[in-house]
Scaffold this active site. Structure first.
Site, PDB file in Angstrom:
ATOM      1  N   HIS A 195     -49.174  37.700 -38.234  1.00  0.00           N
ATOM      2  CA  HIS A 195     -48.281  37.570 -37.079  1.00  0.00           C
ATOM      3  C   HIS A 195     -47.301  38.739 -37.013  1.00  0.00           C
ATOM      4  O   HIS A 195     -47.062  39.326 -35.956  1.00  0.00           O
ATOM      5  CB  HIS A 195     -47.541  36.224 -37.165  1.00  0.00           C
ATOM      6  CG  HIS A 195     -46.695  35.946 -35.971  1.00  0.00           C
ATOM      7  ND1 HIS A 195     -45.351  35.727 -36.053  1.00  0.00           N
ATOM      8  CD2 HIS A 195     -46.992  35.874 -34.657  1.00  0.00           C
ATOM      9  CE1 HIS A 195     -44.864  35.509 -34.838  1.00  0.00           C
ATOM     10  NE2 HIS A 195     -45.838  35.592 -33.980  1.00  0.00           N
ATOM     11  N   HIS A 199     -47.258  41.754 -33.990  1.00  0.00           N
ATOM     12  CA  HIS A 199     -46.082  42.183 -33.212  1.00  0.00           C
ATOM     13  C   HIS A 199     -45.734  43.655 -33.462  1.00  0.00           C
ATOM     14  O   HIS A 199     -45.073  44.279 -32.638  1.00  0.00           O
ATOM     15  CB  HIS A 199     -44.891  41.269 -33.488  1.00  0.00           C
ATOM     16  CG  HIS A 199     -44.982  39.962 -32.737  1.00  0.00           C
ATOM     17  ND1 HIS A 199     -44.633  39.842 -31.415  1.00  0.00           N
ATOM     18  CD2 HIS A 199     -45.407  38.738 -33.127  1.00  0.00           C
ATOM     19  CE1 HIS A 199     -44.824  38.587 -31.013  1.00  0.00           C
ATOM     20  NE2 HIS A 199     -45.306  37.903 -32.035  1.00  0.00           N
ATOM     21  N   HIS A 224     -51.484  33.912 -29.366  1.00  0.00           N
ATOM     22  CA  HIS A 224     -50.626  32.766 -29.683  1.00  0.00           C
ATOM     23  C   HIS A 224     -51.304  31.438 -29.306  1.00  0.00           C
ATOM     24  O   HIS A 224     -51.095  30.426 -29.962  1.00  0.00           O
ATOM     25  CB  HIS A 224     -49.260  32.928 -29.026  1.00  0.00           C
ATOM     26  CG  HIS A 224     -48.421  34.012 -29.675  1.00  0.00           C
ATOM     27  ND1 HIS A 224     -48.498  35.329 -29.304  1.00  0.00           N
ATOM     28  CD2 HIS A 224     -47.531  33.961 -30.693  1.00  0.00           C
ATOM     29  CE1 HIS A 224     -47.680  36.042 -30.072  1.00  0.00           C
ATOM     30  NE2 HIS A 224     -47.078  35.249 -30.918  1.00  0.00           N
ATOM     31  N   GLU A 336     -42.846  36.870 -22.244  1.00  0.00           N
ATOM     32  CA  GLU A 336     -42.469  37.225 -23.620  1.00  0.00           C
ATOM     33  C   GLU A 336     -40.985  37.519 -23.793  1.00  0.00           C
ATOM     34  O   GLU A 336     -40.430  36.976 -24.778  1.00  0.00           O
ATOM     35  CB  GLU A 336     -43.320  38.414 -24.094  1.00  0.00           C
ATOM     36  CG  GLU A 336     -43.144  38.654 -25.584  1.00  0.00           C
ATOM     37  CD  GLU A 336     -44.027  39.783 -26.099  1.00  0.00           C
ATOM     38  OE1 GLU A 336     -44.770  40.400 -25.314  1.00  0.00           O
ATOM     39  OE2 GLU A 336     -43.950  40.054 -27.297  1.00  0.00           O
ATOM     40  N   HIS A 351     -39.185  33.730 -23.683  1.00  0.00           N
ATOM     41  CA  HIS A 351     -39.712  33.433 -25.017  1.00  0.00           C
ATOM     42  C   HIS A 351     -38.840  34.027 -26.120  1.00  0.00           C
ATOM     43  O   HIS A 351     -38.499  33.357 -27.086  1.00  0.00           O
ATOM     44  CB  HIS A 351     -41.166  33.923 -25.119  1.00  0.00           C
ATOM     45  CG  HIS A 351     -41.590  34.255 -26.508  1.00  0.00           C
ATOM     46  ND1 HIS A 351     -41.436  35.514 -27.054  1.00  0.00           N
ATOM     47  CD2 HIS A 351     -42.124  33.486 -27.496  1.00  0.00           C
ATOM     48  CE1 HIS A 351     -41.879  35.503 -28.301  1.00  0.00           C
ATOM     49  NE2 HIS A 351     -42.298  34.295 -28.590  1.00  0.00           N
ATOM     50  N   HIS A 355     -36.629  31.902 -28.998  1.00  0.00           N
ATOM     51  CA  HIS A 355     -36.580  32.083 -30.456  1.00  0.00           C
ATOM     52  C   HIS A 355     -35.127  32.210 -30.907  1.00  0.00           C
ATOM     53  O   HIS A 355     -34.724  31.632 -31.915  1.00  0.00           O
ATOM     54  CB  HIS A 355     -37.314  33.372 -30.848  1.00  0.00           C
ATOM     55  CG  HIS A 355     -38.787  33.196 -31.102  1.00  0.00           C
ATOM     56  ND1 HIS A 355     -39.305  32.940 -32.340  1.00  0.00           N
ATOM     57  CD2 HIS A 355     -39.855  33.272 -30.266  1.00  0.00           C
ATOM     58  CE1 HIS A 355     -40.636  32.863 -32.271  1.00  0.00           C
ATOM     59  NE2 HIS A 355     -40.995  33.069 -31.022  1.00  0.00           N
ATOM     60  N   HIS A 391     -43.920  27.220 -29.106  1.00  0.00           N
ATOM     61  CA  HIS A 391     -45.070  27.951 -28.564  1.00  0.00           C
ATOM     62  C   HIS A 391     -46.047  27.033 -27.826  1.00  0.00           C
ATOM     63  O   HIS A 391     -46.829  27.498 -27.003  1.00  0.00           O
ATOM     64  CB  HIS A 391     -45.758  28.790 -29.646  1.00  0.00           C
ATOM     65  CG  HIS A 391     -45.222  30.194 -29.693  1.00  0.00           C
ATOM     66  ND1 HIS A 391     -45.665  31.180 -28.846  1.00  0.00           N
ATOM     67  CD2 HIS A 391     -44.235  30.754 -30.428  1.00  0.00           C
ATOM     68  CE1 HIS A 391     -44.988  32.299 -29.078  1.00  0.00           C
ATOM     69  NE2 HIS A 391     -44.109  32.065 -30.035  1.00  0.00           N
TER      70      HIS A 391
HETATM   71 CU1  CUO Z   1     -45.307  35.769 -31.968  1.00  0.00          CU
HETATM   72 CU2  CUO Z   1     -42.984  33.786 -30.516  1.00  0.00          CU
HETATM   73  O1  CUO Z   1     -43.574  34.660 -32.172  1.00  0.00           O
HETATM   74  O2  CUO Z   1     -44.291  35.367 -30.365  1.00  0.00           O
END
Ligand code: CUO
Length: 698
Positions: A195, A199, A224, A336, A351, A355, A391
């Site tokens: 992960h 990113h 995701h 995002e 998004h 977080h 998510h």
């Molecule tokens: Cu990979 Cu929320 O963590 O996008």
């Protein structure tokens, strides 16, 4: 570069010989002494060129000891500036020089992030290995109690006779918390590395040329979405229901999480979240961060409005259609949000700030001087149960859009007289005229047909690069993780055409029964379809037998790559460069299949061969080594190598009349029932031929 510049391990320590003014200001007086500190085990010295340094005042705004989070807009702006600086250096030597200068000045987490993004994207460094973050910052992956023991071991025993330190299996919670049943999956080091790496490959805010990768918004959705499908399946294997969407942000969060991680860099404990925590408006001047839950709700409602009206509003106030193929990509960037979002004023940063809101619920106004919890950064977020609930909300927004699109159709001869619309139609066809799958199955050696076997293994990670103490040398942490026996897919397909046909084999798996033991209806089961593999075949006329190994999967990378990008202590530079596969993005191979159950967990194996004329993407062949996890990570410097919508054929509603998976099938598809049987024992792990020296297996 002529000199080896990066040697990760053991005796081959590299020292950078730097101009005196590169040392931190308070060290310059003792420059020679500091340098000599490295002299004992230094094999390679790299002369760092003195350059006129660029303006670093922006990245230096974040303190050395502050935690860094990509999700915090201020932090990502500082990081984006640093990435720009790194990318802007004209030559490799200039890049090296400024990196070395920054290393002792810039916030270390931001430095590693920006340097990694720069290395991945500079033409002169993109083949350099990026060490897995678990080696640089083991504190993001491993119980903090391990580190004092590691230090003790390093002091007691010389290199070579140090004992691995065992990471306990149940250190974040007990079975009183039912969510803890899937902690082995959420807290898996390799999954979290995947992960983080994803990113890193798909940053959402930096130079537009780096962000603007082919279908990156769609891949944000799809990768995701696949995490959700796989996690839900893992839950079913552990007698837990599917994840409940977290969409009412005013409700208390019943899932608590106490990570037991400590940041070595920032010398702090990651804040915990007790059960029943409630999100609040965020107002933290220290982070230049202020937003209300109402902002999130407004953005959410506007995104839904765009989906339901089929168009988003651009900065000029015009409505732009969300198209059948490109719509999901725009929506991914809006959601995002990445800098490719067409209108952040209207659609915000849903998004990312979601977080942030979750990661600050314990101290929304900074009154306790606390920093974010583990939902606050991609390297650690997957450990927390709330990640999947949040998510699930994100994923559901995409599903809402997908449900507005026309269903995939069956071949209809003669409907399209216009050639352009016929080509367009090809991407949405399900069947493949003349091609029929007659039999499918999986075979695990020494097991009955259609049975997959899982068990536990122990493996070691080297912590020494991330721990700064002497005496140096490897110090290993031993962790327990899921694994499975390798298996082979077998497919028999008939090509009734009198010429060869090229096709794409698409393999998925999903649970057969829901939480109550009832068979799934298509509309629910398709959301749980895990992509297992995707590859091209050439079908000769007549019967074809296709065999494919589980280790060849297009979603995974091998164990060695997840944990160590370099196979051995080979210096970089010279002819051998091409042999290395440095790409760390990819689902860990050992996590390819869910755990299953001891009594057996029934799943549907689905295989389809689609017509390649609708799949093909015209582009030069990639010579790159980073191509074995293309389904989730794409191809470096290339277009996503499948023209169909990601998730095809399960990303849309089924045509009218289809209620179950068997009813969905056309001749070029097949389903069979398979069983995953789990043995709750730690088995010895086999050392494979390509295994790195630094990985030892219990
Ligand atoms: Cu990979 Cu929320 O963590 O996008």
């Amino acid at each position: 570069p002529a000199e080896p510049v990066y040697v990760p391990k053991g005796e081959n320590q590299v020292a950078f010989q730097v101009p005196d003014n590169y040392l931190p200001e308070n060290r310059q007086a003792m420059a020679p002494a500091v340098f000599n500190r490295f002299a004992d085990d230094t094999k390679t010295r790299v002369q760092v060129k003195q350059i006129s340094l660029p303006d670093l005042s922006v990245p230096l705004q974040l303190g050395r000891r502050e935690p860094f989070s990509l999700f915090i807009p201020k932090h990502r702006k500082l990081a984006a500036r640093l990435i720009d600086i790194f990318l802007g250096m004209r030559t490799y030597d200039d890049f090296l020089s400024v990196s070395v200068y920054c290393r002792d000045r810039v916030n270390p987490e931001m430095f590693v992030y920006a340097l990694s993004v720069a290395i991945l994207h500079r033409p002169d460094t993109k083949d350099l290995p990026i060490p897995p973050l678990s080696e640089i910052f083991p504190d993001k992956y491993i119980d903090s109690a391990i580190f004092a023991r590691a230090r003790e071991e390093a002091n007691i025993a010389p290199t070579g006779s140090r004992l691995p330190i065992e990471i306990p299996r149940d250190y974040t919670a007990s079975d009183l918390d039912e969510e803890h049943r899937v902690a082995y999956w959420r807290e898996d080091i390799g999954l979290n590395l995947h992960h983080w790496h994803w990113h890193l490959v798909y940053p959402f805010e930096t130079d537009i040329r780096i962000v603007n990768k082919d279908r990156r918004g769609e891949l944000f959705y799809y990768m995701h979405h696949q995490i959700q499908a796989r996690y839900n399946c893992e839950r079913l294997c552990n007698r837990l229901g599917r994840v409940k969407r977290f969409h009412n942000w005013r409700e208390p969060i019943p899932e608590g999480y106490f990570s037991k991680l400590d940041s070595l860099v920032a010398s702090r404990t990651w804040p915990a979240r007790p059960a029943g925590a409630v999100l609040k408006d965020i107002n933290r001047p220290v982070d230049q961060l202020s937003f209300d839950l109402q902002d999130l709700e407004r953005w959410r409602d506007r995104i839904y409005e765009a989906i339901h009206t089929g168009a988003y509003i651009n900065p000029r106030g015009e409505r732009v259609p969300l198209t059948e193929f490109g719509g999901v990509d725009v929506l991914g960037n809006i959601m995002e949000a990445s800098i490719l979002s067409p209108n952040q004023n209207v659609y915000g940063d849903l998004h990312n700030l979601g977080h942030v809101a979750i990661s600050y619920c314990h101290d929304p106004d900074h009154r306790y001087l606390e920093t974010f919890s583990i939902m606050g950064e991609p390297a650690t977020a997957m450990r927390d149960p709330i990640f999947y609930r949040f998510h699930a909300f994100v994923d559901d927004v995409f599903l809402e859009h997908k449900n507005t699109l026309p269903e995939y159709s069956l071949q209809q001869v003669g409907v399209h007289s216009c050639p352009a619309s016929a080509i367009y139609h090809q991407f949405t066809l399900l069947d493949f005229p003349g091609v029929e799958i007659t039999d499918i199955g999986v075979q695990t050696p020494n097991q009955p047909e259609n049975l997959l076997a899982t068990f536990w293994n122990k493996s070691d990670v080297d912590l020494s690069r991330g721990l700064d103490f002497t005496p140096r040398g490897p110090i290993l942490a031993r962790f327990t993780h899921l694994n499975h026996a390798d298996f082979t897919y077998k497919i028999t397909a008939n090509n009734r055409n009198n010429a060869p046909r090229r096709g794409t084999v698409r393999i998925f798996m999903a649970p057969r029964q829901d939480e109550r033991g009832l068979p799934y209806v298509f509309r629910d089961q398709k959301e749980l379809m895990m992509e297992m593999d995707k590859f091209t075949v050439l079908l000769k006329p007549g019967q074809n037998t296709i065999e494919r190994k589980s280790t060849e999967s297009s979603v995974t990378i091998p164990f060695e790559r997840t944990f160590r990008n370099l196979e051995e202590n080979r210096p970089i530079g010279g002819d051998s460069l091409e042999q290395f596969n440095f790409c760390g993005c990819g689902w860990p191979q050992y996590m390819l299949i869910p755990k299953g159950k001891e009594e057996g967990f029934p799943m549907d194996l689905f295989i389809m061969i689609s017509d390649y004329t609708g799949d093909a993407v015209e582009q030069p062949e990639s010579r790159d080594g980073c191509r074995d996890a293309v389904s989730y990570c794409g191809l470096r410097d290339r277009k996503y190598p499948d023209a169909r919508p990601m998730g095809y054929p399960f990303d849309r509603r089924a045509r009218v009349g289809v209620e179950t998976l068997p009813q969905f099938l056309t001749g070029n598809m097949a389903v069979t029932q398979i069983t995953i049987r789990h043995t709750d024992t730690v088995l010895p792990r086999m050392r494979s031929g390509s295994m790195s020296n630094t990985l030892t297996f219990a």
